[in-house]
Design a protein around this motif. Structure first.
Motif, PDB file in Angstrom:
ATOM      1  N   SER A 164       0.821  -1.256  -0.062  1.00  0.00           N
ATOM      2  CA  SER A 164      -0.142   0.020   0.115  1.00  0.00           C
ATOM      3  C   SER A 164       1.132   1.161   0.179  1.00  0.00           C
ATOM      4  N   LYS A 165       2.126   1.242   0.444  1.00  0.00           N
ATOM      5  CA  LYS A 165       3.167   2.391   0.451  1.00  0.00           C
ATOM      6  C   LYS A 165       3.936   2.427  -0.978  1.00  0.00           C
ATOM      7  N   LEU A 166       3.668   1.505  -1.792  1.00  0.00           N
ATOM      8  CA  LEU A 166       4.482   1.420  -2.982  1.00  0.00           C
ATOM      9  C   LEU A 166       3.615   1.909  -4.399  1.00  0.00           C
ATOM     10  N   ASN A 167       4.410   2.488  -5.178  1.00  0.00           N
ATOM     11  CA  ASN A 167       3.568   3.109  -6.385  1.00  0.00           C
ATOM     12  C   ASN A 167       3.659   1.925  -7.480  1.00  0.00           C
ATOM     13  N   ILE A 168       2.479   1.223  -7.417  1.00  0.00           N
ATOM     14  CA  ILE A 168       2.207   0.208  -8.532  1.00  0.00           C
ATOM     15  C   ILE A 168       1.094   0.375  -9.229  1.00  0.00           C
ATOM     16  N   SER A 169       1.168   0.597 -10.567  1.00  0.00           N
ATOM     17  CA  SER A 169      -0.030   0.736 -11.517  1.00  0.00           C
ATOM     18  C   SER A 169      -0.537  -0.592 -11.819  1.00  0.00           C
ATOM     19  N   GLY A 170      -1.538  -0.725 -12.454  1.00  0.00           N
ATOM     20  CA  GLY A 170      -2.027  -1.822 -13.086  1.00  0.00           C
ATOM     21  C   GLY A 170      -1.517  -2.159 -14.206  1.00  0.00           C
ATOM     22  N   CYS A 171      -1.338  -3.566 -14.724  1.00  0.00           N
ATOM     23  CA  CYS A 171      -0.727  -3.967 -15.785  1.00  0.00           C
ATOM     24  C   CYS A 171      -1.442  -3.198 -17.197  1.00  0.00           C
ATOM     25  N   VAL A 226       6.307  -0.921 -17.618  1.00  0.00           N
ATOM     26  CA  VAL A 226       5.924  -0.035 -16.832  1.00  0.00           C
ATOM     27  C   VAL A 226       6.924   0.327 -15.735  1.00  0.00           C
ATOM     28  N   LYS A 227       7.501   1.545 -15.526  1.00  0.00           N
ATOM     29  CA  LYS A 227       8.626   1.678 -14.628  1.00  0.00           C
ATOM     30  C   LYS A 227       8.027   2.292 -13.544  1.00  0.00           C
ATOM     31  N   ASP A 228       7.861   1.313 -12.450  1.00  0.00           N
ATOM     32  CA  ASP A 228       7.220   1.889 -11.055  1.00  0.00           C
ATOM     33  C   ASP A 228       7.880   0.615 -10.183  1.00  0.00           C
ATOM     34  N   ASP A 229       7.254   0.878  -8.994  1.00  0.00           N
ATOM     35  CA  ASP A 229       7.695   0.228  -7.889  1.00  0.00           C
ATOM     36  C   ASP A 229       7.739  -1.404  -8.053  1.00  0.00           C
ATOM     37  N   MET A 230       7.003  -1.812  -9.129  1.00  0.00           N
ATOM     38  CA  MET A 230       7.002  -3.236  -9.166  1.00  0.00           C
ATOM     39  C   MET A 230       8.149  -3.699  -9.656  1.00  0.00           C
ATOM     40  N   LEU A 231       9.222  -2.931 -10.357  1.00  0.00           N
ATOM     41  CA  LEU A 231      10.311  -3.668 -10.961  1.00  0.00           C
ATOM     42  C   LEU A 231      11.156  -4.092  -9.994  1.00  0.00           C
ATOM     43  N   PRO A 232      11.573  -3.468  -8.860  1.00  0.00           N
ATOM     44  CA  PRO A 232      12.213  -4.387  -7.807  1.00  0.00           C
ATOM     45  C   PRO A 232      11.515  -5.373  -7.144  1.00  0.00           C
TER      46      PRO A 232
END
Ligand code: FMN
Length: 187
Positions: free
Chosen positions: A40-47, A61-67
């Motif tokens: 909930s603290k991360l910036n994760i967009s939808g696919c 999508v270059k957001d917090d999902m990458l790590p």
């Protein structure tokens, strides 16, 4: 060995975090490293369904999902916890799950070795822990399709106040046991 733990509740120090942290404590008591993230603290967009991941590694999508994708690829076990919202996982958790699409090869194998151990944790207001079992079973099947091995689905019922899970000694003891068990799995 390295364990990845994630929770998808917007409520800091809530029930889901309590149960997942008890699993983490069990694993850490056996000397295992656990990397914990609050979705909930991360910036994760939808696919975005751009299909970049079907011909490239990673995600467009270059957001917090990458790590987190890297974390999944290198984890020996994963713990995913969510409150039940409207009979399902929270939207915050689902964003993470949809983005696992980036690890799915065109031939439906995954970019990690088959059988990645996964523990699912749900907390809910409903006291009957079987009330949403149809959804929990279907979700476990979806993860098995994604070549995870669901080793446990731990449900904590009767959670309204954010400190309710703490009082459920049975669930907390089971959570610690699951954490210890995860450290014994060989990959
Ligand atoms: C928007 C919303 C929807 C909810 N929907 C359900 C539900 O469908 N079934 C249920 O048993 N509890 C439901 N609850 C209660 C939460 O699942 C429960 O309080 C949970 O333990 C919250 O987790 P947390 O403390 O980690 O945030 C809902 C709570 C909220 C805020």
């Amino acid at each position: 060995m390295k364990i990845l733990a994630l929770t998808g509740s917007p409520r800091k120090d809530g029930n889901t975090e309590t149960v997942v942290k008890a699993i983490i404590a069990g694993a850490e008591s056996k000397g295992t490293t656990v990397n914990y993230y609050d979705l909930s603290k991360l910036n994760i967009s939808g696919c975005k369904a751009c299909m970049y991941c079907k011909t490239n590694d990673g995600c467009a999508v270059k957001d917090d999902m990458l790590p987190l994708l890297e974390e999944v690829l290198t984890a020996d076990a994963v713990i995913l916890g969510s409150p039940v919202y409207m009979w399902q996982m929270t939207a915050q958790t689902k964003l993470f799950v949809d983005r696992l699409f980036a690890l799915l090869n065109p031939d439906y194998t995954m970019k990690f070795k088959e059988g990645l151990p996964l523990v699912l944790v749900y907390t809910q207001g409903q006291p009957n822990i079987n009330a949403f079992s149809g959804y929990f079973d279907m979700t476990a099947k979806m993860f098995e399709f994604l070549q995870f091995k669901v080793v446990n689905t731990l449900v904590c019922g009767n959670c309204r106040d954010k400190k309710d899970a703490e009082k459920n000694e049975t669930v907390i003891a089971k959570a610690k046991e699951i954490g210890e068990y995860l450290t014994t799995i060989k990959r």
